[in-house]
Scaffold this active site. Structure first.
Site, PDB file in Angstrom:
ATOM      1  N   TYR A   1     -13.053  -7.304   2.476  1.00  0.00           N
ATOM      2  CA  TYR A   1     -12.476  -6.057   1.942  1.00  0.00           C
ATOM      3  C   TYR A   1     -13.418  -5.472   0.890  1.00  0.00           C
ATOM      4  O   TYR A   1     -14.349  -6.153   0.439  1.00  0.00           O
ATOM      5  CB  TYR A   1     -11.048  -6.238   1.450  1.00  0.00           C
ATOM      6  CG  TYR A   1     -10.764  -6.953   0.143  1.00  0.00           C
ATOM      7  CD1 TYR A   1     -11.129  -6.439  -1.095  1.00  0.00           C
ATOM      8  CD2 TYR A   1     -10.033  -8.131   0.153  1.00  0.00           C
ATOM      9  CE1 TYR A   1     -10.806  -7.074  -2.277  1.00  0.00           C
ATOM     10  CE2 TYR A   1      -9.694  -8.791  -1.021  1.00  0.00           C
ATOM     11  CZ  TYR A   1     -10.087  -8.248  -2.247  1.00  0.00           C
ATOM     12  OH  TYR A   1      -9.761  -8.896  -3.410  1.00  0.00           O
TER      13      TYR A   1
ATOM     14  N   TYR B   1       0.840  -1.209   0.000  1.00  0.00           N
ATOM     15  CA  TYR B   1       0.000   0.000   0.000  1.00  0.00           C
ATOM     16  C   TYR B   1       0.875   1.259   0.000  1.00  0.00           C
ATOM     17  O   TYR B   1       1.606   1.522   0.952  1.00  0.00           O
ATOM     18  CB  TYR B   1      -0.949   0.026   1.204  1.00  0.00           C
ATOM     19  CG  TYR B   1      -2.031  -1.044   1.155  1.00  0.00           C
ATOM     20  CD1 TYR B   1      -2.277  -1.787   0.010  1.00  0.00           C
ATOM     21  CD2 TYR B   1      -2.820  -1.307   2.269  1.00  0.00           C
ATOM     22  CE1 TYR B   1      -3.259  -2.764  -0.038  1.00  0.00           C
ATOM     23  CE2 TYR B   1      -3.810  -2.293   2.238  1.00  0.00           C
ATOM     24  CZ  TYR B   1      -4.018  -3.015   1.070  1.00  0.00           C
ATOM     25  OH  TYR B   1      -4.987  -3.980   1.037  1.00  0.00           O
TER      26      TYR B   1
END
Ligand SMILES: NC(=O)c1ccc[n+]([C@@H]2O[C@H](COP(=O)([O-])OP(=O)(O)OC[C@H]3O[C@@H](n4cnc5c(N)ncnc54)[C@H](OP(=O)(O)O)[C@@H]3O)[C@@H](O)[C@H]2O)c1
Length: 317
Positions: free
Chosen positions: A199, A60
């Site tokens: 998610y 990320y």
């Protein structure tokens, strides 16, 4: 905030966690719509609201997300369950070790509560990967191991290779518009006591009801890469959005709260919505502490039971 033990572990987490992909990722508007200052405020506010875990990953923002989490948790590490992920490209034993050390360094911690395999790698034997993770658990660098984007076949293989230790979670895409895990993955995980970490629980914003057309989605983050930026998919989503809206109006809650509530009310499911502002975070945390009725759950189930979406997306993160 409602809590649950995560799979067969002693990690007690809130059913709503905080996704941290938004921190450091330019495609989500990092540096434009929000930046480090806002991210740190969001994390502090999340903890103040009672949310006790954060999901990040080495990929990320190319490590920025983990660094931002560390900055926010400088004096609060012990309050938080940190879940991070090793990239699917780093599953050879030598690469895992390097990736883990990188995450520990960026997170400024000497242990990771939940270390997840971000996605499978079909050419690296799972046995080697799991054996390495097992050693890192024994060494105290990892408390628990989870996987992500794993189908049942690989979950079985990984579980066998990891025995007698247990995989405690499988992080997968799951929301009212994308329910494909209900066929095999969810029932299997439930039977084995493996928690599902949902998610994209808001379908990347679509389930909040803020988009009124597919063109509006095209103008937002990720533009036309998003599944519902395509007209035929957005049209199918509309029926689900109407059902959400109806329940939200009757109850005086936000549509996002209905969408998240539908998920966390299911046995063995927790969710990690991402937030780019305190306002979004507060709304999302508000999915905890109340219940949808059986009829409302059914209405939502029916509204989304027969979607047949065209798969345009390039998935990746
Ligand atoms: N394991 C994997 O492969 C994988 C894949 C994807 C995500 N994840 C994890 O799951 C987390 C969440 O998934 P996600 O980021 O894909 O999608 P999501 O949580 O469904 O959507 C998050 C986005 O929706 C918008 N939003 C959030 N709350 C809102 C609210 N209350 N009202 C209006 N808009 C709101 C925000 O974007 P805008 O303001 O720009 O609309 C936010 O960035 C990530 O942070 C990451 O930790 C894991």
């Amino acid at each position: 905030m409602e809590k649950t033990l995560l799979g067969p572990s002693d990690l007690e987490v809130t059913k709503i966690g905080l996704g941290a992909w938004q921190f450091g990722e330019p495609t989500w508007g990092w540096g434009t719509t929000h930046s480090e200052k806002e991210a740190i405020e969001i994390i502090h506010q999340a903890l103040d609201l009672g949310i006790n875990w954060i999901d990040t990953a080495e990929v990320y923002g190319n490590g920025i997300s983990e660094e931002v989490v560390a900055k926010a948790l400088k004096h609060r590490r012990k309050e938080v369950v940190i879940a991070t992920k090793v990239s699917g490209a780093h599953l050879r034993p030598v690469d895992i070790q390097k990736a883990l050390e990188g995450s520990l360094k960026r997170l400024k911690t000497d242990y990771i509560d939940l270390y997840q395999i971000h996605w499978p790698h079909y050419y690296v034997p799972l046995q080697d990967t799991m054996a390495t993770l097992s050693k890192r658990v024994d060494a105290g660098q990892i408390r628990y191991v989870g996987v992500s984007n794993f189908p049942v076949s690989l979950l079985k293989e990984a579980s066998k290779a990891f025995a007698p230790k247990k995989i405690i979670t499988n992080q997968v895409r799951y929301n009212l518009l994308q329910r494909e895990i209900e066929k095999e993955v969810l029932p299997y995980c439930r039977r084995r006591g493996i928690h599902i970490i949902a998610y994209s629980p808001l379908a990347q914003g679509v389930l909040t009801g803020k988009y009124h057309s597919h063109q509006e989605i095209q103008k937002g983050p990720w533009g036309s890469l998003r599944l519902f930026a395509h007209e035929e998919n957005f049209q199918q989503a509309e029926g689900v959005l109407e059902a959400i809206q109806k329940i939200a109006q009757e109850r005086g809650v936000e549509p996002a709260q209905v969408a998240l509530r539908w998920l966390i009310q299911k046995e063995g499911v927790v969710a990690i919505p991402g937030a780019k502002s305190i306002q979004q975070l507060i709304i999302n945390a508000g999915a905890s502490g109340w219940s949808l009725s059986r009829e409302e759950m059914k209405m939502l189930d029916i509204s989304s039971a027969h979607l047949s979406l065209t798969a345009y997306e390039l998935s990746e993160d």
